[in-house]
Each structure stands twice: as C-alpha cells, then as structure tokens.
Scaffold this motif. Sequence first.
Motif, PDB file in Angstrom:
ATOM      1  N   ARG A   2      -4.741   4.179  -2.488  1.00 59.92           N
ATOM      2  CA  ARG A   2      -3.362   3.691  -2.347  1.00 59.92           C
ATOM      3  C   ARG A   2      -3.115   3.108  -0.954  1.00 59.92           C
ATOM      4  O   ARG A   2      -2.298   2.215  -0.766  1.00 59.92           O
ATOM      5  CB  ARG A   2      -2.378   4.844  -2.613  1.00 59.92           C
ATOM      6  CG  ARG A   2      -1.016   4.367  -3.056  1.00 59.92           C
ATOM      7  CD  ARG A   2       0.033   5.472  -2.985  1.00 59.92           C
ATOM      8  NE  ARG A   2      -0.310   6.667  -3.712  1.00 59.92           N
ATOM      9  CZ  ARG A   2       0.001   6.887  -4.991  1.00 59.92           C
ATOM     10  NH1 ARG A   2       0.642   5.983  -5.678  1.00 59.92           N
ATOM     11  NH2 ARG A   2      -0.330   8.028  -5.566  1.00 59.92           N
ATOM     12  N   VAL A  49     -13.202   5.913  -9.582  1.00 63.02           N
ATOM     13  CA  VAL A  49     -14.127   7.022  -9.309  1.00 63.02           C
ATOM     14  C   VAL A  49     -13.349   8.327  -9.455  1.00 63.02           C
ATOM     15  O   VAL A  49     -12.238   8.444  -8.946  1.00 63.02           O
ATOM     16  CB  VAL A  49     -14.685   6.899  -7.869  1.00 63.02           C
ATOM     17  CG1 VAL A  49     -15.475   8.134  -7.479  1.00 63.02           C
ATOM     18  CG2 VAL A  49     -15.538   5.640  -7.732  1.00 63.02           C
ATOM     19  N   THR A  63     -11.578  11.382 -14.187  1.00 62.32           N
ATOM     20  CA  THR A  63     -11.343  10.565 -15.382  1.00 62.32           C
ATOM     21  C   THR A  63     -11.886   9.151 -15.196  1.00 62.32           C
ATOM     22  O   THR A  63     -11.536   8.235 -15.929  1.00 62.32           O
ATOM     23  CB  THR A  63      -9.836  10.530 -15.726  1.00 62.32           C
ATOM     24  OG1 THR A  63      -9.103  10.319 -14.518  1.00 62.32           O
ATOM     25  CG2 THR A  63      -9.398  11.811 -16.373  1.00 62.32           C
ATOM     26  N   GLY A 100      -8.406   4.856   2.754  1.00 63.47           N
ATOM     27  CA  GLY A 100      -7.037   5.005   2.246  1.00 63.47           C
ATOM     28  C   GLY A 100      -6.976   5.869   1.005  1.00 63.47           C
ATOM     29  O   GLY A 100      -6.172   5.649   0.116  1.00 63.47           O
ATOM     30  N   ILE A 147     -11.895   6.897   6.001  1.00 61.47           N
ATOM     31  CA  ILE A 147     -11.013   6.161   6.911  1.00 61.47           C
ATOM     32  C   ILE A 147      -9.591   6.412   6.406  1.00 61.47           C
ATOM     33  O   ILE A 147      -9.262   6.058   5.271  1.00 61.47           O
ATOM     34  CB  ILE A 147     -11.325   4.642   6.896  1.00 61.47           C
ATOM     35  CG1 ILE A 147     -12.790   4.400   7.259  1.00 61.47           C
ATOM     36  CG2 ILE A 147     -10.382   3.889   7.839  1.00 61.47           C
ATOM     37  CD1 ILE A 147     -13.296   3.007   6.927  1.00 61.47           C
ATOM     38  N   ASN A 148      -8.797   7.055   7.230  1.00 58.98           N
ATOM     39  CA  ASN A 148      -7.455   7.422   6.772  1.00 58.98           C
ATOM     40  C   ASN A 148      -6.559   7.540   7.996  1.00 58.98           C
ATOM     41  O   ASN A 148      -6.979   8.057   9.033  1.00 58.98           O
ATOM     42  CB  ASN A 148      -7.505   8.764   6.017  1.00 58.98           C
ATOM     43  CG  ASN A 148      -6.280   8.977   5.162  1.00 58.98           C
ATOM     44  OD1 ASN A 148      -5.156   8.992   5.660  1.00 58.98           O
ATOM     45  ND2 ASN A 148      -6.493   9.136   3.870  1.00 58.98           N
ATOM     46  N   LYS A 149      -5.314   7.102   7.861  1.00 57.35           N
ATOM     47  CA  LYS A 149      -4.436   7.160   9.041  1.00 57.35           C
ATOM     48  C   LYS A 149      -3.842   8.552   9.255  1.00 57.35           C
ATOM     49  O   LYS A 149      -3.294   8.830  10.313  1.00 57.35           O
ATOM     50  CB  LYS A 149      -3.353   6.089   8.942  1.00 57.35           C
ATOM     51  CG  LYS A 149      -2.335   6.285   7.844  1.00 57.35           C
ATOM     52  CD  LYS A 149      -1.308   5.162   7.882  1.00 57.35           C
ATOM     53  CE  LYS A 149      -0.229   5.432   6.860  1.00 57.35           C
ATOM     54  NZ  LYS A 149       0.737   4.359   6.734  1.00 57.35           N
ATOM     55  N   ALA A 169      -5.412  14.465   6.216  1.00 59.07           N
ATOM     56  CA  ALA A 169      -5.785  14.122   4.828  1.00 59.07           C
ATOM     57  C   ALA A 169      -6.949  15.001   4.370  1.00 59.07           C
ATOM     58  O   ALA A 169      -7.932  15.174   5.105  1.00 59.07           O
ATOM     59  CB  ALA A 169      -6.159  12.645   4.732  1.00 59.07           C
TER      60      ALA A 169
HETATM   61  C1  LIG Z   1      -5.830  14.796 -15.118  1.00 54.30           C
HETATM   62  C2  LIG Z   1      -5.945  13.936 -13.885  1.00 54.30           C
HETATM   63  C3  LIG Z   1      -7.060  13.170 -13.726  1.00 54.30           C
HETATM   64  C4  LIG Z   1      -7.197  12.374 -12.565  1.00 54.30           C
HETATM   65  N1  LIG Z   1      -8.325  11.617 -12.402  1.00 54.30           N
HETATM   66  C5  LIG Z   1      -8.495  10.938 -11.255  1.00 54.30           C
HETATM   67  C6  LIG Z   1      -9.679  10.209 -11.017  1.00 54.30           C
HETATM   68  O1  LIG Z   1     -10.559  10.109 -11.866  1.00 54.30           O
HETATM   69  N2  LIG Z   1      -9.801   9.576  -9.830  1.00 54.30           N
HETATM   70  C7  LIG Z   1      -8.845   9.612  -8.866  1.00 54.30           C
HETATM   71  O2  LIG Z   1      -9.020   8.997  -7.799  1.00 54.30           O
HETATM   72  N3  LIG Z   1      -7.704  10.284  -9.064  1.00 54.30           N
HETATM   73  C8  LIG Z   1      -7.502  10.937 -10.239  1.00 54.30           C
HETATM   74  N4  LIG Z   1      -6.322  11.589 -10.456  1.00 54.30           N
HETATM   75  C9  LIG Z   1      -5.222  11.371  -9.500  1.00 54.30           C
HETATM   76  C10 LIG Z   1      -5.325  12.212  -8.247  1.00 54.30           C
HETATM   77  O3  LIG Z   1      -4.691  13.457  -8.460  1.00 54.30           O
HETATM   78  C11 LIG Z   1      -4.627  11.497  -7.071  1.00 54.30           C
HETATM   79  O4  LIG Z   1      -3.292  11.239  -7.429  1.00 54.30           O
HETATM   80  C12 LIG Z   1      -5.283  10.197  -6.664  1.00 54.30           C
HETATM   81  O5  LIG Z   1      -6.665  10.403  -6.446  1.00 54.30           O
HETATM   82  C13 LIG Z   1      -4.642   9.710  -5.366  1.00 54.30           C
HETATM   83  O6  LIG Z   1      -5.211   8.484  -5.025  1.00 54.30           O
HETATM   84  P1  LIG Z   1      -5.188   8.042  -3.488  1.00 54.30           P
HETATM   85  O7  LIG Z   1      -5.948   9.020  -2.689  1.00 54.30           O
HETATM   86  O8  LIG Z   1      -5.619   6.622  -3.452  1.00 54.30           O
HETATM   87  O9  LIG Z   1      -3.646   8.043  -3.159  1.00 54.30           O
HETATM   88  P2  LIG Z   1      -2.789   9.026  -2.251  1.00 54.30           P
HETATM   89  O10 LIG Z   1      -3.006  10.441  -2.614  1.00 54.30           O
HETATM   90  O11 LIG Z   1      -1.399   8.497  -2.255  1.00 54.30           O
HETATM   91  O12 LIG Z   1      -3.421   8.824  -0.802  1.00 54.30           O
HETATM   92  C14 LIG Z   1      -3.375   7.637  -0.092  1.00 54.30           C
HETATM   93  C15 LIG Z   1      -3.989   7.924   1.265  1.00 54.30           C
HETATM   94  O13 LIG Z   1      -4.061   6.716   1.990  1.00 54.30           O
HETATM   95  C16 LIG Z   1      -3.735   7.000   3.338  1.00 54.30           C
HETATM   96  N5  LIG Z   1      -3.238   5.739   3.899  1.00 54.30           N
HETATM   97  C17 LIG Z   1      -2.091   5.090   3.602  1.00 54.30           C
HETATM   98  N6  LIG Z   1      -2.028   3.924   4.284  1.00 54.30           N
HETATM   99  C18 LIG Z   1      -3.153   3.852   5.022  1.00 54.30           C
HETATM  100  C19 LIG Z   1      -3.680   2.891   5.926  1.00 54.30           C
HETATM  101  N7  LIG Z   1      -3.012   1.767   6.183  1.00 54.30           N
HETATM  102  N8  LIG Z   1      -4.877   3.141   6.520  1.00 54.30           N
HETATM  103  C20 LIG Z   1      -5.577   4.277   6.250  1.00 54.30           C
HETATM  104  N9  LIG Z   1      -5.129   5.221   5.393  1.00 54.30           N
HETATM  105  C21 LIG Z   1      -3.942   4.996   4.783  1.00 54.30           C
HETATM  106  C22 LIG Z   1      -2.705   8.089   3.278  1.00 54.30           C
HETATM  107  O14 LIG Z   1      -2.689   8.825   4.503  1.00 54.30           O
HETATM  108  C23 LIG Z   1      -3.221   8.917   2.111  1.00 54.30           C
HETATM  109  O15 LIG Z   1      -4.098   9.943   2.547  1.00 54.30           O
HETATM  110  C24 LIG Z   1      -6.174  12.365 -11.591  1.00 54.30           C
HETATM  111  C25 LIG Z   1      -5.043  13.165 -11.772  1.00 54.30           C
HETATM  112  C26 LIG Z   1      -4.930  13.947 -12.909  1.00 54.30           C
HETATM  113  C27 LIG Z   1      -3.707  14.801 -13.078  1.00 54.30           C
END
Ligand SMILES: Cc1cc2nc3c(=O)[nH]c(=O)nc-3n(C[C@H](O)[C@H](O)[C@H](O)COP(=O)(O)OP(=O)(O)OC[C@H]3O[C@@H](n4cnc5c(N)ncnc54)[C@H](O)[C@@H]3O)c2cc1C
Length: 317
Positions: free
Chosen positions: A206, A246, A249, A262, A282-284, A288
């Motif tokens: 994200r 990745v 699911t 991110g 790599i995360n801000k 995290a």
């Molecule tokens: C049954 C089930 C199955 C799931 N299966 C999967 C799966 O297969 N794969 C999966 O990935 N997720 C899965 N999820 C979802 C999972 O729970 C998370 O919601 C998801 O992984 C979050 O994705 P994310 O880390 O990209 O987003 P977020 O959790 O929103 O994290 C975003 C991160 O980006 C960082 N960030 C923001 N802006 C910047 C920037 N400019 N520079 C650096 N860092 C930044 C933030 O600090 C934060 O740590 C599943 C959930 C459920 C309930």
Amino acid sequence: MSEILVLVEHVEGQVKKVTLELLTLARKLGAPSAVWTGAGYSPEAAAKLAEYGAEKIYVADSAEVSDYVVAPKAELLAHLVAEKSPSVVLVAATAEAKEIAGRLAIKIDSGVLTDVVGIEDGLVADQSIFGGGVNVRSRVTKGTPIIAVRPNSTPVEAAAGAGTEEQVSFTVSEAAKSARIVERVKQEKGARPELTEAAVVVSGGRGVGSADKFSIIEELADSLGAAVGASRAATDAGWYPHQFQVGQTGKTVSPQLYIAAGISGAIQHRAGMQTAKTIVAINKDPEAPIFELADFGVVGDLHEVIPQLTQEVTKRK
Ligand SMILES: Cc1cc2nc3c(=O)[nH]c(=O)nc-3n(C[C@H](O)[C@H](O)[C@H](O)COP(=O)(O)OP(=O)(O)OC[C@H]3O[C@@H](n4cnc5c(N)ncnc54)[C@H](O)[C@@H]3O)c2cc1C
C-alpha cells in the motif's frame, strides 16, 4: 540404491527449474527417476533431466494423460509406485502437484507432507507450516511417503544420470477422465522471471501509493533481474494484478532475496514470503512489523529510497 520418483513440471516442453531442484534433492536420497506426464517430451527435455541426475525417465505422454486434469497423473504415479516400489515420491509444492500428491496418498494408502523446505536422513522433512509461522520436522509413518517440496528451497546442482527412457503404458480409468481440458490459454509472459521460481522478488504494498507508482517497483526488479510481487492491499486496490499477490491467499515465494517495499508485514503476507533467504524491508514506519523479520531494513520513504537503489544497482552492472 533406492529409487526416488520425481514428478516433472514442464511448460511447453521446457523443464521447470523446480524439477531440477527436486532431482538435486533426490540424488541425496537415492537414484532419481523422473516421471514425465503429458505432451512436450523431447530429446532436449530428456537431456536436461539426465544432466541433473535422472537415472531413468518414465514417459507417459499419451492424450489420455495430457487431455485431462490431475486425476490421470495421480493414477500414473500410483501405477509406478506399485510397479517400482520407490522409497519416496517427490513433487513440487505447486497447486497442481499438491492436488496430485493428495490423490496419490489416498490411492496408495500413504501420507503426504507439503510445503517441505528440506529433507534429512530417514526421510524426515522440514516443513514450513501455519503460513510459515512454525517450522516442524515430520515423517510419513506408513506406505511410500509423498513429499511436496517448495520451489527455491534446494540449490540446483548438475550431476549426470543415465537418463534411460522407459515408456509407461497403463490404462487410465473412466473415473479419472471426468474432467477434460477443453481449452488452454497461453498466459502472456513478460521478460521477468516467474514469481514462484524467481531468485529475487521485489514486492510493493500500500505504501507504493498508486498503480502508476508501481513502475518504480518494476524498475528496481528489472535492474536486479527480479520478479515483481505485491501485497493484497496493493492488488485489491487494483494497482497490480492479483496473480502477483504474495501471501496466504496469493503465491508462496522462497527466493534468495525478497525486497518488501511499503509493506507492513501482516501475518498473511509473511505466510507467502518468510522462507526467503534474505529479506530487505523498506518502510517509513520504524515500528512496522516487517522489520521483525527483515535481515536488512531501511527506514525511509520508498519513493526516495528505491530510485536511488535502482540507480546504484544499474551503475554496478
Ligand atoms: C483471510 C485473509 C487473507 C489474506 N491474504 C493476504 C495475502 O495473501 N497477502 C497479503 O499481502 N495480505 C493478505 N491479507 C491482508 C493482510 O492482512 C494485510 O491487510 C495486507 O498484507 C496489508 O498490505 P500492506 O502491507 O501493503 O498494507 P498496510 O498494512 O497498509 O501497510 C502499508 C505499509 O506501507 C508503509 N508506507 C506507507 N507509505 C510509505 C512510503 N512512502 N514509503 C515507505 N513505506 C510506506 C506503511 O508504514 C505501512 O507499514 C489477507 C487478509 C485476510 C483476512
């Protein structure tokens, strides 16, 4: 020396890297016999299998096997187990091969171990289970063990085998012909390696911010010859196609190097990548959860860090 059956994975006649990994692993356990199912068998494919240690190659390339989904392949393996009495059957831990493994286990009254990342003496398997959160050592206690090994868990080493070919003739049951393949659609393939087989994966979450901005993830991946992955947050937002997700699911990857940009490190994401050999995050946000897992962490804005990293990698090439 005991015989080890290795189910060959191939696409358009090309043997996939995971099969070479299985042959490498099989050599440590006994004498590998490759099992080729479906169309596409060729002298080149045979040479490849022999180069990595196949002493025998069982070929079942009739339409009866290639025109149907998984059932005939499970029957073929059951037939070979009965005839050859191998000490173990190795398959790749892919969706299709795991289904074949399950069906085979029922047919031969045996046990199947999946998501195995290593095999020790006595056919004790190291398994990464519960979404990669727990490692266990397991052994099948009855029948011929069937072990599904994760791609990228064994370094590939060539060591020639005899590669003696044997055509397998067996009759596929009517029940196994219930689901016929009516069409095959070729997936457009870019220049990047296949996600589950890649030695290096660069994934965006994200934090990438938008579909357009995924180009920085792609540029870093291309500079490293890597595959691109994504978190579910990114794929659900439509920023990157679902087939690159990745995690629990999505796809399970086990590359030498995984770069998570991110991505927060939710348990469901970890499930698909935590057996990577080296993890860079790599995360801000310094808090995290991905940093608990990472070998190297960069706290910073990925939009600043990644272009510099890409530039540096490109400069060194
Ligand atoms: C049954 C089930 C199955 C799931 N299966 C999967 C799966 O297969 N794969 C999966 O990935 N997720 C899965 N999820 C979802 C999972 O729970 C998370 O919601 C998801 O992984 C979050 O994705 P994310 O880390 O990209 O987003 P977020 O959790 O929103 O994290 C975003 C991160 O980006 C960082 N960030 C923001 N802006 C910047 C920037 N400019 N520079 C650096 N860092 C930044 C933030 O600090 C934060 O740590 C599943 C959930 C459920 C309930």
